[in-house]
Scaffold this motif. Structure first.
Motif, PDB file in Angstrom:
ATOM      1  N   MET A 192       0.827  -1.202   0.000  1.00  0.00           N
ATOM      2  CA  MET A 192       0.000   0.000   0.000  1.00  0.00           C
ATOM      3  C   MET A 192       0.866   1.259   0.000  1.00  0.00           C
ATOM      4  O   MET A 192       0.545   2.226  -0.690  1.00  0.00           O
ATOM      5  CB  MET A 192      -0.919  -0.039   1.236  1.00  0.00           C
ATOM      6  CG  MET A 192      -1.878   1.114   1.308  1.00  0.00           C
ATOM      7  SD  MET A 192      -3.088   0.985  -0.014  1.00  0.00           S
ATOM      8  CE  MET A 192      -4.021   2.441   0.258  1.00  0.00           C
ATOM      9  N   THR A 193       1.942   1.216   0.765  1.00  0.00           N
ATOM     10  CA  THR A 193       2.834   2.379   0.818  1.00  0.00           C
ATOM     11  C   THR A 193       3.459   2.646  -0.550  1.00  0.00           C
ATOM     12  O   THR A 193       3.586   3.797  -0.967  1.00  0.00           O
ATOM     13  CB  THR A 193       3.937   2.147   1.871  1.00  0.00           C
ATOM     14  OG1 THR A 193       3.316   1.870   3.123  1.00  0.00           O
ATOM     15  CG2 THR A 193       4.823   3.351   2.003  1.00  0.00           C
ATOM     16  N   MET A 194       3.837   1.584  -1.256  1.00  0.00           N
ATOM     17  CA  MET A 194       4.444   1.740  -2.576  1.00  0.00           C
ATOM     18  C   MET A 194       3.444   2.327  -3.570  1.00  0.00           C
ATOM     19  O   MET A 194       3.812   3.147  -4.408  1.00  0.00           O
ATOM     20  CB  MET A 194       4.959   0.391  -3.074  1.00  0.00           C
ATOM     21  CG  MET A 194       5.875   0.531  -4.262  1.00  0.00           C
ATOM     22  SD  MET A 194       7.260   1.604  -3.923  1.00  0.00           S
ATOM     23  CE  MET A 194       8.543   0.429  -3.782  1.00  0.00           C
ATOM     24  N   PHE A 195       2.188   1.937  -3.456  1.00  0.00           N
ATOM     25  CA  PHE A 195       1.139   2.484  -4.325  1.00  0.00           C
ATOM     26  C   PHE A 195       0.994   3.993  -4.114  1.00  0.00           C
ATOM     27  O   PHE A 195       0.905   4.756  -5.078  1.00  0.00           O
ATOM     28  CB  PHE A 195      -0.184   1.763  -4.033  1.00  0.00           C
ATOM     29  CG  PHE A 195      -1.346   2.302  -4.814  1.00  0.00           C
ATOM     30  CD1 PHE A 195      -1.471   2.036  -6.168  1.00  0.00           C
ATOM     31  CD2 PHE A 195      -2.311   3.078  -4.188  1.00  0.00           C
ATOM     32  CE1 PHE A 195      -2.545   2.539  -6.894  1.00  0.00           C
ATOM     33  CE2 PHE A 195      -3.387   3.586  -4.907  1.00  0.00           C
ATOM     34  CZ  PHE A 195      -3.502   3.309  -6.258  1.00  0.00           C
ATOM     35  N   ILE A 196       0.977   4.422  -2.862  1.00  0.00           N
ATOM     36  CA  ILE A 196       0.862   5.845  -2.556  1.00  0.00           C
ATOM     37  C   ILE A 196       2.094   6.597  -3.047  1.00  0.00           C
ATOM     38  O   ILE A 196       1.993   7.696  -3.614  1.00  0.00           O
ATOM     39  CB  ILE A 196       0.640   6.060  -1.047  1.00  0.00           C
ATOM     40  CG1 ILE A 196      -0.722   5.502  -0.646  1.00  0.00           C
ATOM     41  CG2 ILE A 196       0.751   7.531  -0.675  1.00  0.00           C
ATOM     42  CD1 ILE A 196      -0.968   5.482   0.839  1.00  0.00           C
ATOM     43  N   ILE A 230       4.187   5.787  -5.548  1.00  0.00           N
ATOM     44  CA  ILE A 230       4.190   5.863  -7.017  1.00  0.00           C
ATOM     45  C   ILE A 230       3.154   6.872  -7.503  1.00  0.00           C
ATOM     46  O   ILE A 230       3.416   7.672  -8.413  1.00  0.00           O
ATOM     47  CB  ILE A 230       3.964   4.463  -7.625  1.00  0.00           C
ATOM     48  CG1 ILE A 230       5.179   3.583  -7.355  1.00  0.00           C
ATOM     49  CG2 ILE A 230       3.691   4.555  -9.118  1.00  0.00           C
ATOM     50  CD1 ILE A 230       4.996   2.134  -7.735  1.00  0.00           C
ATOM     51  N   GLY A 231       1.984   6.885  -6.879  1.00  0.00           N
ATOM     52  CA  GLY A 231       0.961   7.867  -7.243  1.00  0.00           C
ATOM     53  C   GLY A 231       1.432   9.287  -6.980  1.00  0.00           C
ATOM     54  O   GLY A 231       1.205  10.191  -7.788  1.00  0.00           O
ATOM     55  N   ASP A 232       2.111   9.482  -5.852  1.00  0.00           N
ATOM     56  CA  ASP A 232       2.642  10.803  -5.522  1.00  0.00           C
ATOM     57  C   ASP A 232       3.701  11.234  -6.540  1.00  0.00           C
ATOM     58  O   ASP A 232       3.738  12.394  -6.947  1.00  0.00           O
ATOM     59  CB  ASP A 232       3.226  10.779  -4.113  1.00  0.00           C
ATOM     60  CG  ASP A 232       3.609  12.158  -3.621  1.00  0.00           C
ATOM     61  OD1 ASP A 232       2.885  13.105  -3.954  1.00  0.00           O
ATOM     62  OD2 ASP A 232       4.619  12.269  -2.898  1.00  0.00           O
ATOM     63  N   MET A 233       4.552  10.330  -6.965  1.00  0.00           N
ATOM     64  CA  MET A 233       5.579  10.661  -7.954  1.00  0.00           C
ATOM     65  C   MET A 233       4.943  11.009  -9.302  1.00  0.00           C
ATOM     66  O   MET A 233       5.416  11.920  -9.999  1.00  0.00           O
ATOM     67  CB  MET A 233       6.560   9.489  -8.131  1.00  0.00           C
ATOM     68  CG  MET A 233       7.451   9.254  -6.939  1.00  0.00           C
ATOM     69  SD  MET A 233       8.538  10.643  -6.614  1.00  0.00           S
ATOM     70  CE  MET A 233       7.913  11.209  -5.059  1.00  0.00           C
ATOM     71  N   LEU A 234       3.879  10.315  -9.678  1.00  0.00           N
ATOM     72  CA  LEU A 234       3.195  10.627 -10.938  1.00  0.00           C
ATOM     73  C   LEU A 234       2.543  12.006 -10.889  1.00  0.00           C
ATOM     74  O   LEU A 234       2.628  12.773 -11.852  1.00  0.00           O
ATOM     75  CB  LEU A 234       2.145   9.558 -11.248  1.00  0.00           C
ATOM     76  CG  LEU A 234       2.683   8.206 -11.688  1.00  0.00           C
ATOM     77  CD1 LEU A 234       1.540   7.204 -11.800  1.00  0.00           C
ATOM     78  CD2 LEU A 234       3.420   8.319 -13.004  1.00  0.00           C
TER      79      LEU A 234
END
Length: 43
Positions: free
Chosen positions: A1-5, A7-11
């Protein structure tokens, strides 16, 4: 879940940087005004 957040933040950050660069590299105000007047001054 942390990785999803993360990656979304980087996008989102990449999109915002791209948007800022696009606005900074646009033409100046005179060029934009001249382009906008072309259809009005069609004789």
């Amino acid at each position: 879940m942390t990785m999803f957040i993360f990656i979304g933040d980087m996008l989102v950050m990449a999109f915002m940087v791209g948007l800022a660069l696009w606005f900074s590299y646009r033409g100046n105000d005179e060029q934009i005004d001249q382009t906008a007047r072309l259809p009005l001054e069609d004789d």
